[in-house]
Design a protein around this motif. Structure first.
Motif, PDB file in Angstrom:
ATOM      1  N   LEU A   6      96.116 129.165  33.495  1.00 33.53           N
ATOM      2  CA  LEU A   6      95.292 129.594  34.676  1.00 33.53           C
ATOM      3  C   LEU A   6      95.855 130.838  35.131  1.00 33.53           C
ATOM      4  O   LEU A   6      97.137 131.000  35.422  1.00 33.53           O
ATOM      5  N   THR A   7      95.133 131.967  35.281  1.00 31.13           N
ATOM      6  CA  THR A   7      95.340 133.112  35.645  1.00 31.13           C
ATOM      7  C   THR A   7      95.028 133.433  37.199  1.00 31.13           C
ATOM      8  O   THR A   7      95.311 134.355  37.734  1.00 31.13           O
ATOM      9  N   CYS A   8      94.378 132.341  37.701  1.00 31.15           N
ATOM     10  CA  CYS A   8      94.103 132.438  39.045  1.00 31.15           C
ATOM     11  C   CYS A   8      94.097 130.887  39.733  1.00 31.15           C
ATOM     12  O   CYS A   8      94.334 130.015  38.778  1.00 31.15           O
ATOM     13  N   ARG A   9      93.954 130.895  40.942  1.00 26.20           N
ATOM     14  CA  ARG A   9      93.574 129.515  41.493  1.00 26.20           C
ATOM     15  C   ARG A   9      92.364 128.789  40.765  1.00 26.20           C
ATOM     16  O   ARG A   9      91.285 129.760  40.953  1.00 26.20           O
ATOM     17  N   MET A  10      92.458 127.597  40.730  1.00 24.79           N
ATOM     18  CA  MET A  10      91.078 126.867  40.108  1.00 24.79           C
ATOM     19  C   MET A  10      90.857 125.742  40.884  1.00 24.79           C
ATOM     20  O   MET A  10      92.022 124.841  41.088  1.00 24.79           O
ATOM     21  N   ASN A  11      89.619 125.249  40.881  1.00 22.07           N
ATOM     22  CA  ASN A  11      89.411 123.956  41.597  1.00 22.07           C
ATOM     23  C   ASN A  11      89.401 122.837  40.419  1.00 22.07           C
ATOM     24  O   ASN A  11      89.025 123.093  39.179  1.00 22.07           O
ATOM     25  N   LEU A  12      90.059 121.914  40.596  1.00 23.39           N
ATOM     26  CA  LEU A  12      90.150 120.639  39.753  1.00 23.39           C
ATOM     27  C   LEU A  12      89.257 119.685  40.212  1.00 23.39           C
ATOM     28  O   LEU A  12      89.205 119.218  41.522  1.00 23.39           O
ATOM     29  N   ARG A  13      88.317 119.318  39.281  1.00 26.26           N
ATOM     30  CA  ARG A  13      87.077 118.376  39.920  1.00 26.26           C
ATOM     31  C   ARG A  13      87.353 117.241  39.149  1.00 26.26           C
ATOM     32  O   ARG A  13      87.808 116.859  38.269  1.00 26.26           O
ATOM     33  N   LEU A  26      94.246 124.155  41.999  1.00 32.31           N
ATOM     34  CA  LEU A  26      95.590 124.274  41.124  1.00 32.31           C
ATOM     35  C   LEU A  26      95.838 125.721  41.169  1.00 32.31           C
ATOM     36  O   LEU A  26      94.913 126.852  41.168  1.00 32.31           O
ATOM     37  N   GLU A  27      97.120 126.082  41.413  1.00 26.28           N
ATOM     38  CA  GLU A  27      97.700 127.352  41.602  1.00 26.28           C
ATOM     39  C   GLU A  27      97.567 128.047  40.208  1.00 26.28           C
ATOM     40  O   GLU A  27      97.670 127.354  39.070  1.00 26.28           O
ATOM     41  N   LYS A  28      97.711 129.416  40.330  1.00 21.66           N
ATOM     42  CA  LYS A  28      97.818 130.177  39.051  1.00 21.66           C
ATOM     43  C   LYS A  28      99.005 130.099  38.394  1.00 21.66           C
ATOM     44  O   LYS A  28      99.956 129.508  38.655  1.00 21.66           O
ATOM     45  N   VAL A  57      85.968 129.340  33.253  1.00 20.22           N
ATOM     46  CA  VAL A  57      85.771 130.811  33.618  1.00 20.22           C
ATOM     47  C   VAL A  57      86.778 131.735  32.972  1.00 20.22           C
ATOM     48  O   VAL A  57      87.521 131.373  32.189  1.00 20.22           O
ATOM     49  N   ASP A  58      86.430 133.202  33.294  1.00 23.36           N
ATOM     50  CA  ASP A  58      87.218 134.104  32.547  1.00 23.36           C
ATOM     51  C   ASP A  58      88.642 134.090  32.624  1.00 23.36           C
ATOM     52  O   ASP A  58      89.356 134.522  31.755  1.00 23.36           O
ATOM     53  N   GLU A  59      88.934 133.430  33.834  1.00 24.62           N
ATOM     54  CA  GLU A  59      90.623 133.521  34.095  1.00 24.62           C
ATOM     55  C   GLU A  59      91.399 132.310  33.529  1.00 24.62           C
ATOM     56  O   GLU A  59      92.367 132.220  33.879  1.00 24.62           O
ATOM     57  N   VAL A  60      90.530 131.452  32.824  1.00 24.38           N
ATOM     58  CA  VAL A  60      91.193 130.238  32.211  1.00 24.38           C
ATOM     59  C   VAL A  60      91.165 130.409  30.813  1.00 24.38           C
ATOM     60  O   VAL A  60      90.066 130.810  30.083  1.00 24.38           O
ATOM     61  N   PHE A  61      92.255 130.719  30.124  1.00 27.74           N
ATOM     62  CA  PHE A  61      92.791 130.828  28.733  1.00 27.74           C
ATOM     63  C   PHE A  61      92.862 129.408  27.790  1.00 27.74           C
ATOM     64  O   PHE A  61      93.602 128.823  28.421  1.00 27.74           O
ATOM     65  N   TYR A  62      92.144 129.196  26.690  1.00 31.26           N
ATOM     66  CA  TYR A  62      92.169 128.093  26.071  1.00 31.26           C
ATOM     67  C   TYR A  62      93.041 128.434  24.750  1.00 31.26           C
ATOM     68  O   TYR A  62      93.023 129.389  24.206  1.00 31.26           O
ATOM     69  N   HIS A  63      94.255 127.415  24.536  1.00 26.40           N
ATOM     70  CA  HIS A  63      94.860 127.575  23.295  1.00 26.40           C
ATOM     71  C   HIS A  63      95.012 126.282  22.717  1.00 26.40           C
ATOM     72  O   HIS A  63      95.180 125.131  23.204  1.00 26.40           O
ATOM     73  N   ALA A  64      94.508 126.049  21.500  1.00 24.30           N
ATOM     74  CA  ALA A  64      94.604 124.962  20.687  1.00 24.30           C
ATOM     75  C   ALA A  64      95.470 125.014  19.545  1.00 24.30           C
ATOM     76  O   ALA A  64      95.576 126.105  19.001  1.00 24.30           O
ATOM     77  N   ASP A  65      96.498 123.806  19.282  1.00 26.23           N
ATOM     78  CA  ASP A  65      97.353 123.927  18.259  1.00 26.23           C
ATOM     79  C   ASP A  65      96.655 124.220  17.095  1.00 26.23           C
ATOM     80  O   ASP A  65      97.137 124.657  16.173  1.00 26.23           O
ATOM     81  N   LYS A  66      95.485 123.227  16.854  1.00 29.48           N
ATOM     82  CA  LYS A  66      94.538 123.248  15.648  1.00 29.48           C
ATOM     83  C   LYS A  66      93.255 123.165  16.025  1.00 29.48           C
ATOM     84  O   LYS A  66      92.921 122.360  16.752  1.00 29.48           O
ATOM     85  N   TYR A  67      92.640 124.052  15.362  1.00 29.49           N
ATOM     86  CA  TYR A  67      91.062 123.874  15.860  1.00 29.49           C
ATOM     87  C   TYR A  67      90.252 122.918  14.571  1.00 29.49           C
ATOM     88  O   TYR A  67      90.586 123.216  13.487  1.00 29.49           O
ATOM     89  N   ASP A  68      89.250 122.091  15.129  1.00 24.97           N
ATOM     90  CA  ASP A  68      88.409 121.423  14.148  1.00 24.97           C
ATOM     91  C   ASP A  68      87.778 122.260  13.053  1.00 24.97           C
ATOM     92  O   ASP A  68      87.700 123.475  13.307  1.00 24.97           O
ATOM     93  N   ALA A  69      87.347 121.812  12.141  1.00 24.78           N
ATOM     94  CA  ALA A  69      86.489 122.726  11.257  1.00 24.78           C
ATOM     95  C   ALA A  69      85.393 123.168  11.865  1.00 24.78           C
ATOM     96  O   ALA A  69      84.782 124.370  11.593  1.00 24.78           O
TER      97      ALA A  69
END
Length: 103
Positions: A6-13, A26-28, A57-69
């Protein structure tokens, strides 16, 4: 394990929806584990975390150790970011040109 950063504060729903109850804010600068992603709901793919859901959203960056096919979700996610960036840049350039015409 897959994570989001998270690069900004985000709502956890409580549920993956803009109408979902906000459990907390959630804090950045946090790295949060991701259990799974959802299909698009309310215009967003949602990340299910151990505590609740976070929108992609654009301020949330996703990282996956392994991507499915099947990389369609991540390709679509990145493609959408690039399209939004292009639209914003184009709009800004048009506004600057309009402003310059006044001189």
């Amino acid at each position: 394990m897959n994570n989001i950063y998270l690069t900004c504060r985000m709502n956890l729903r409580q549920t993956p929806s803009l109408q979902g109850h906000v459990i907390s804010i959630l804090e950045k600068n946090q790295i949060i584990p991701v259990i799974e992603t959802t299909e698009e709901i309310d215009g967003y793919i949602w990340f299910r975390t151990p505590q609740g859901y976070v929108a992609n959203v654009d301020e949330v960056f996703y990282h996956a150790d392994k991507y499915d096919a099947n990389n369609d979700k991540i390709k679509s996610f990145i493609g959408d970011i690039l399209k939004k960036s292009l639209q914003a840049t184009t709009s800004t350039i048009e506004e600057i040109i309009k402003a310059l015409e006044k001189f």
